[in-house]
Design a protein around this motif. Structure first.
Motif, PDB file in Angstrom:
ATOM      1  N   GLN B   6      -5.147   1.646 -15.281  1.00  0.00           N
ATOM      2  CA  GLN B   6      -5.069   0.284 -14.857  1.00  0.00           C
ATOM      3  C   GLN B   6      -4.305  -0.874 -15.409  1.00  0.00           C
ATOM      4  O   GLN B   6      -4.305  -0.547 -16.583  1.00  0.00           O
ATOM      5  N   ARG B 221       0.472   0.015 -10.563  1.00  0.00           N
ATOM      6  CA  ARG B 221       0.327  -0.989  -9.407  1.00  0.00           C
ATOM      7  C   ARG B 221       1.496  -0.706  -8.448  1.00  0.00           C
ATOM      8  O   ARG B 221       2.561  -0.386  -8.736  1.00  0.00           O
ATOM      9  N   ARG B 232       0.521  -6.426   0.371  1.00  0.00           N
ATOM     10  CA  ARG B 232      -0.617  -5.809  -0.487  1.00  0.00           C
ATOM     11  C   ARG B 232       0.004  -5.401  -1.745  1.00  0.00           C
ATOM     12  O   ARG B 232       0.874  -5.007  -1.871  1.00  0.00           O
ATOM     13  N   GLY B 234      -1.557  -4.026  -5.371  1.00  0.00           N
ATOM     14  CA  GLY B 234      -2.901  -3.480  -6.240  1.00  0.00           C
ATOM     15  C   GLY B 234      -2.690  -2.107  -6.558  1.00  0.00           C
ATOM     16  O   GLY B 234      -1.298  -1.648  -6.706  1.00  0.00           O
ATOM     17  N   THR B 235      -3.674  -1.296  -6.760  1.00  0.00           N
ATOM     18  CA  THR B 235      -3.540  -0.038  -7.372  1.00  0.00           C
ATOM     19  C   THR B 235      -3.178   0.889  -5.884  1.00  0.00           C
ATOM     20  O   THR B 235      -3.177   0.428  -4.793  1.00  0.00           O
ATOM     21  N   GLU B 237      -4.545   3.220  -4.315  1.00  0.00           N
ATOM     22  CA  GLU B 237      -5.823   3.307  -3.318  1.00  0.00           C
ATOM     23  C   GLU B 237      -6.178   1.994  -2.741  1.00  0.00           C
ATOM     24  O   GLU B 237      -6.134   2.083  -1.566  1.00  0.00           O
ATOM     25  N   GLU B 238      -5.858   1.078  -3.551  1.00  0.00           N
ATOM     26  CA  GLU B 238      -6.234  -0.355  -2.997  1.00  0.00           C
ATOM     27  C   GLU B 238      -5.252  -0.697  -1.667  1.00  0.00           C
ATOM     28  O   GLU B 238      -5.461  -1.353  -1.077  1.00  0.00           O
ATOM     29  N   ASN B 241      -5.978   1.689   1.102  1.00  0.00           N
ATOM     30  CA  ASN B 241      -7.251   1.894   1.622  1.00  0.00           C
ATOM     31  C   ASN B 241      -7.211   0.664   2.865  1.00  0.00           C
ATOM     32  O   ASN B 241      -7.943  -0.159   2.801  1.00  0.00           O
ATOM     33  N   THR B 242      -6.421   0.815   3.795  1.00  0.00           N
ATOM     34  CA  THR B 242      -6.256  -0.081   4.924  1.00  0.00           C
ATOM     35  C   THR B 242      -6.243   0.184   6.259  1.00  0.00           C
ATOM     36  O   THR B 242      -5.859   1.455   6.583  1.00  0.00           O
TER      37      THR B 242
END
Lengths: 269, 257
Positions: B6, B221, B232, B234-235, B237-238, B241-242
């Protein structure tokens, strides 16, 4: 906000959409800036001497064969065509000096300029155009190298240096062609022929020819580089750049010829 | 695929973008975007073709000028510095082009020597030779040193392009579509190379791509560029994940395909 690279963006150009006249003035201003940049950056260090010599060699090498052939044939044809008129007045002895003056004053600079515009101008336009569309010029920019200095300054300087040399070479080859033609019809020695040709040539002829050739070389270099450096629209743009480089350079060479003939005639009695 | 570390958001910011706008005529490409890139991270910018991803990195490196907003690279506002300062800044920012942009009239060796001899004039011939060979070795293509770009494959050209950029030891790397047009195996090699560059040369990077395998593999990222803005960030997955209908098809297409 001014672009750091002075790279025109096609989308920007299209949307601004000024009228034809305004576009012409914008282009002229752009060319003026391009030439000003050459004088500003071309003579300051760091010098790209290796690339300059390579370009001089390329320009000379690319045009040499065609120039030799054209110059030689022009010498033969011009002598052949001039002889009958001179014979009518019993003035064939003036033939060598007529050919010498014609070649040096106009034929050699003009022929060399036009041939170089075709061979060298198109090649510069296509090469830089292709480098622009394949992002090689941008790659130079981002690697902290000034592409204008490396690509444009060297080519413009090389053309400006090489075209005068080629011009005198053309004149010399043309004289050889004329000598061949004269030798076939009368018994004249090479020494007498060249002596007779050169004795009518003045310092002004030599200077005017040199200045014209420098001007033609500069024009070919600037036009080729400007068209290539600012090309866009992919392969179509490269073709257009090469084509415009030739057409515009030839047109300008004719205009320069007319202007310079008028200008130098002021100094002749 | 190894999970990427991260991003350390306490780290120094190497690129700071605020309110960046860019239009081409009536076509508004970037509509006021904000983005920070932290030291040592690989940030992947994802988005459809024509969304302004490449425009973004061209603005960062000063090839294009923004209409509005601030772009600060290593503490310098790119559009407010002189050309000389920009050239100095570019020594610290490497740019890998989508089509490699190798100088096609030069050999691989000359391609790598070109930026080096012009920017590090105190180097001897032996040092230049060593630097070129070391860099080609780092990308695994020392054997191509005397070849012309036209003799190389697409993957090899990409690697040489990256090597030519790395030879100036930049602090920041900008990759424009590094895996575009390559087969899956070569894509994997390029992804590994990007990760290797990050660890070996301690670079911070922005990777422009629409290849999610590449994004997942190299990005600490991910930033999703949609409608001229980062929707969006983030990582991996972040970001994915939507239920956002603009983002989901992107993921589905890449991985279901």
């Amino acid at each position: 906000m001014e672009s750091k690279t002075e790279q025109p963006l096609e989308q920007e150009k299209e949307v601004k959409g000024p009228g034809r006249l305004s576009r012409m003035f914008l282009t002229l201003y752009d060319v003026y800036k391009f030439i000003a940049r050459f004088f500003k950056e071309g003579f300051l260090p760091p010098y790209e001497l290796k690339e300059l010599f390579r370009q001089c060699y390329e320009i000379g090498y690319r045009s040499a064969l065609l120039i030799s052939t054209t110059g030689f044939i022009t010498g033969i044809v011009f002598t052949k065509q001039s002889r009958p008129s001179l014979s009518e007045f019993g003035a064939t002895s003036w033939l060598p000096s007529l050919v010498g003056i014609a070649l040096l004053r106009t034929l050699a600079p003009l022929l060399t300029g036009l041939i170089a515009a075709g061979k060298v101008g198109s090649s510069i336009g296509a090469e830089l155009g292709s480098m622009r569309v394949t992002e090689q010029i941008d790659a130079m920019e981002v690697s902290a190298t000034n592409p204008f200095k490396f690509l444009v300054s060297t080519r413009v300087l090389a053309a400006t240096i090489t075209i005068p040399i080629l011009t005198f070479y053309t004149a010399m080859v043309g004289m050889c062609g004329a000598l061949l033609n004269v030798s076939l019809s009368e018994n004249t020695s090479a020494k007498a022929f060249f002596q007779s040709s050169l004795e009518q040539i003045t310092f002004l002829d030599f200077t005017a020819s040199t200045i014209k050739a420098i001007l033609f070389g500069f024009t070919i270099g600037v036009v080729g580089c400007y068209q290539g450096y600012n090309s866009s629209k992919g392969t179509e743009g490269v073709g257009k750049a090469a084509n415009s480089a030739v057409v515009i350079a030839m047109f300008l060479i004719f205009i320069e010829e007319v202007v310079s003939v008028q200008f130098f005639s002021l100094f002749r009695t | 695929m190894e999970q990427k570390k991260q991003t350390d958001k306490g780290a120094e910011k190497v690129i700071e973008i605020k309110g960046l706008m860019k239009s081409f005529g009536n076509f508004h490409v970037l509509k006021g975007i904000d983005l920070d890139v932290y030291k040592g991270e690989n940030l992947v910018v994802l988005g459809k073709s024509g969304t302004g991803k490449s425009v973004l990195i061209k603005i960062i490196v000063g090839l294009l000028t923004p209409d509005a907003g601030d772009v600060k690279v290593l503490g310098q506002l790119v559009d407010q510095i002189t050309y000389k300062e920009l050239l100095e800044l570019r020594l610290k920012v490497g740019f890998s082009f989508q089509n490699s942009a190798l100088y096609d009239s030069m050999t691989v060796r000359e391609n790598l020597e070109f930026p080096l001899v012009r920017n590090q004039k105190n180097l001897t011939k032996a040092e230049v030779k060593h630097a070129v060979e070391e860099m080609l070795d780092a990308v695994g293509l020392l054997n191509t040193i005397n070849q012309m770009p036209s003799e190389l494959s697409g993957g090899q050209r990409k690697r040489i392009g990256i090597a030519r950029t790395l030879i100036l030891r930049p602090e920041i790397m900008l990759y424009d579509e590094p895996t575009a047009g390559l087969d899956p195996i070569t894509c994997l090699e390029i992804n590994n190379l990007i990760n290797e560059v990050q660890t070996r040369f301690h670079t911070s990077s922005i990777v422009i791509t629409h290849d999610l395998t590449c994004a997942k593999s190299v990005g600490n990222r991910v930033a999703m560029l949609l409608d001229g803005q980062f929707q969006r960030v983030g990582t991996f997955e972040e970001v994915f994940n939507t239920n956002d209908e603009r983002v989901k098809p992107f993921y589905d297409y890449n991985f279901i395909q």
